[in-house]
Design a protein around this motif. Structure first.
Motif, PDB file in Angstrom:
ATOM      1  N   VAL A 109       0.831  -1.207   0.000  1.00 46.04           N
ATOM      2  CA  VAL A 109       0.000   0.000   0.000  1.00 46.04           C
ATOM      3  C   VAL A 109       0.864   1.256   0.000  1.00 46.04           C
ATOM      4  N   PHE A 135      -3.976   4.382  -0.614  1.00 46.69           N
ATOM      5  CA  PHE A 135      -5.018   4.931   0.256  1.00 46.69           C
ATOM      6  C   PHE A 135      -4.547   6.295   0.760  1.00 46.69           C
ATOM      7  N   ALA A 141      -6.177   0.151   4.444  1.00 44.58           N
ATOM      8  CA  ALA A 141      -6.319  -1.043   3.606  1.00 44.58           C
ATOM      9  C   ALA A 141      -6.699  -2.249   4.456  1.00 44.58           C
ATOM     10  N   VAL A 187     -10.138  -5.988  -3.179  1.00 42.35           N
ATOM     11  CA  VAL A 187      -9.598  -4.654  -2.909  1.00 42.35           C
ATOM     12  C   VAL A 187      -9.013  -4.052  -4.186  1.00 42.35           C
TER      13      VAL A 187
END
Length: 689
Positions: free
Chosen positions: A455, A504, A551, A574
């Protein structure tokens, strides 16, 4: 819009021996142009109706007072990109106000001067009746073919927020009001505030100016803006204003406690048997009132018992707050009941002082995961780790990344696991040379892991009104890379996955005119704070740590919704839901798609789409095993392929007729690691089966 669970398909496959059929590409055929006369008449009819509808609205809505143009929505064709230049050149004064994408199609909000609507009608008639002299093709064909339909714009069409859900007409909230400064020489801010005062609309004393745009926050409802005299003369966009973390962190401890107690009173906490997020970090202080009902003492451990399981740094407690609540500020500010579907676990993997000696982070990480699993063997869990190490490995497998790949794949114990790891942050001079420093700074070990969900950070936090930071401006624009986030752009063209996988919210930084850079609460996420050094219960966090925790929060929500889904299926949902922001697409256009993937992965995930299907957007999930290469073969020869028969009713497909359908396929699988560095000869062995 009605929603429903995803479709889980079973026994849909036929296995066949696979032989590559690649023989060179065929030229793509262009989609057929619409039938000329029919399409022209449809556009003319839509244009006439839009003009009449706009005229009627102008007489009824104060927001349209004195309007010298007709706001119209042009829907782009599914097959052809809208000819923007031709659209604006059709008549003097026509301008595109804003654009957004809905259900895979772009909508353009266009201001057409009242007296110039007839110019569009002339273009459509010429398209229907005339040809070009040289090619004998329909006149204005590119423009007409690229427009699917036209309608009069309503105030709701100015909504360009990332969320497609428009607030209820009477719901009062803070709005971002984006005004155009291009068509006026007057003091637009003074006019807006004067009218707002007359209409009892509260406005923020702050404002942000961009080229041709002025943004002011106002508190009212959608109907309040509808009754705002003359608003549409200058309005370009309506967005929901994010409540900045600074609104809560500047409160005294007693004020924070009031919000916290209110949230606790309307929260239903998950049962002990619920899905867990296991935070591998500096420990978590479970005595925090927002955490204690979701984290039992039996679920807080440490790699070394003498370290103690409490948080010695504060980072783990910050992570826990985001893992449990996601965007905590939204829940504190609201008044709706909250039902949590997951809990927390914590294993401390970093010592209170110094560092692990030796730094065997591979065994420590995997061993710490085992501690959690031994303590609660029947629990379903997501592992979250925002700890990375600097090094020169870049994409190459390390002991740490290989250990994570092995644990995720279940190669040793046949138990597959979802691990979510951060891409790592810049360690010095964050924002000094943004974004170029981010492009040349590789993600850190172990985020090059194939099996982990890696991420990175992007940001929408580009508004600040923090006291003491007057004269500072956010470094990153909304929708772009967080100033601290690392990328894999410097890896070049190598046979290794694009990392990060997704991004994110990672917060933003601010700089002044001299180039001095600082952090700001308004540009970070609100979260739980360790109370060891302060009575304050709320603080802020950011960077890829905060992004990773979000996440994990999303993954746990999905696992609770679909308890039978495999870890790699949750990871797939996701990634499947992710999309690039318009700013990302502008930064890296189609020709630079690979670079975009190296910076942003597949983009920003959408919980709504990952969680449920909806009208016009269906997700089909197949959980199956495939062995594409012959096991043990020395030449990696092909083995099998699967054909899947999708249960789409023939009658439904026939009813769709010529409706444009887009299919997006995400393949999510775990590999068995083989990390010795023997050059590229080992790449297929690492990719494995």
């Amino acid at each position: 819009m009605a929603d429903f669970p995803h479709f889980v398909l079973k026994e849909t496959r036929t296995s066949l021996a696979y032989t590559s059929t690649i023989r060179g590409g065929d030229k793509k055929n262009s989609p057929p142009r619409p039938e000329r006369k029919t399409h022209a008449d449809q556009l003319l009819d839509a244009l006439e109706k839009a003009e009449k509808k706009a005229t009627a609205s102008q007489a009824a809505e104060p927001a349209r007072e004195g309007l010298q143009f007709i706001p119209m929505v042009f829907d782009q064709s599914s097959d052809f990109d809208l000819e923007i230049r031709q659209l604006e050149n059709t008549s003097p004064g026509t301008r595109i106000v804003s654009a957004k994408e809905r259900d895979g199609k772009k909508e353009y909000l266009v201001a057409v001067p009242n007296s110039e609507v007839s110019k569009f009608a002339d273009k459509f008639r010429d398209y229907r009746d005339k040809e070009t002299k040289k090619k004998q093709t329909p006149l204005n064909e590119k423009l007409a073919s690229s427009i699917e339909t036209i309608d009069s714009a309503e105030l709701e069409d100015y909504w360009t927020d990332a969320s497609e859900n428009l607030p209820h007409a009477d719901e009062e909230m803070w709005w971002e009001i984006w005004l155009s400064t291009a068509e006026t020489d007057d003091d637009l801010a003074a006019w807006f505030r004067r009218v707002a005062a007359n209409e009892n609309v509260v406005t923020s004393p702050q404002q942000v100016a961009f080229p041709d745009r002025l943004v002011i926050l106002g508190f009212t409802s959608l109907n309040g803006w509808r009754n705002f005299p003359g608003l549409l003369n200058h309005l370009t966009e309506l967005r929901k204003a994010n409540i900045v973390a600074g609104e809560f962190t500047k409160l005294p401890p007693s004020g924070q406690a009031e919000y916290i107690n209110n949230l606790i009173s309307r929260t239903t906490f998950a049962a002990v048997s619920a899905v867990r997020i296991c935070v591998l970090d500096t420990g978590v202080n479970r005595g925090h009132p927002l955490l204690e009902q979701s984290l039992s003492s039996a679920d807080t451990q440490a790699w070394e018992a003498d370290w103690g399981s409490s948080d010695h740094d504060g980072h783990g407690t910050e992570m826990a707050g985001v893992c449990l609540y996601g965007q905590l500020r939204d829940y504190l500010y609201g008044d709706e009941p909250l039902e949590l579907a997951h809990r927390l676990e914590s294993v401390k993997i970093l010592p209170p002082a110094g560092q692990n000696d030796p730094p065997d982070y591979g065994p420590i990480t995997v061993g710490s995961m085992s501690l959690a699993e031994i303590a609660s063997p029947s629990a379903s869990r997501i592992f979250c780790m925002a700890v990375t190490a600097a090094g020169d490995d870049q994409w190459r497998p390390t002991l740490w990344s290989a250990a994570i790949d092995q644990a995720a794949s279940g190669a040793n114990d046949e138990t597959r696991r979802l691990l979510i790891v951060s891409a790592g942050n810049l360690r010095e001079d964050i924002g000094k040379n943004y974004p170029h420093e981010n492009y040349v700074s590789s993600i850190e070990d172990p985020s090059q892991s194939w099996n982990a969900l890696t991420v990175g950070g992007y940001t929408k936090l580009a508004w600040m009104q923090e006291e003491g930071l007057e004269g500072y401006a956010p470094i990153a624009k909304s929708g772009l890379l967080s100033p601290s986030s690392r990328t894999s752009l410097c890896w070049g063209d190598i046979p290794w996955p694009y990392k990060p996988d997704v991004v994110f919210e990672g917060g933003n930084y601010a700089s002044d005119s001299s180039g001095f850079i600082t952090n700001a609460d308004d540009l970070n996420l609100l979260t739980t704070r360790s109370t060891a050094d302060s009575d304050a219960l709320l603080g802020t966090t950011g960077d890829t740590s905060a992004a990773t925790a979000q996440a994990a929060n999303m993954s746990a929500i999905l696992q609770a919704e679909y308890p039978d889904f495999w870890p790699e299926t949750i990871r797939g949902l996701v990634v499947h839901s992710a999309e690039w922001t318009s700013q990302m697409l502008d930064e890296f256009p189609t020709a630079q798609r690979k670079q975009r993937l190296r910076v942003y992965g597949m983009g920003v995930p959408n919980l709504g789409r990952a969680r449920r299907s909806a009208n016009g957007f269906a997700t089909m999930v197949i959980q199956d095993r495939l062995q594409p290469f012959s096991f043990g073969s020395s030449d990696n020869s092909a083995n099998e392929m699967h054909l899947h028969d999708l249960p789409l009713p023939r009658e439904v497909l026939e009813d769709l007729g010529s409706t444009h359908i887009k299919m997006r396929v995400t393949l999510s699988y775990f590999i068995e690691p083989n990390p010795p560095r023997r050059g590229y000869v080992a790449q297929y062995q690492y990719a494995s089966h």
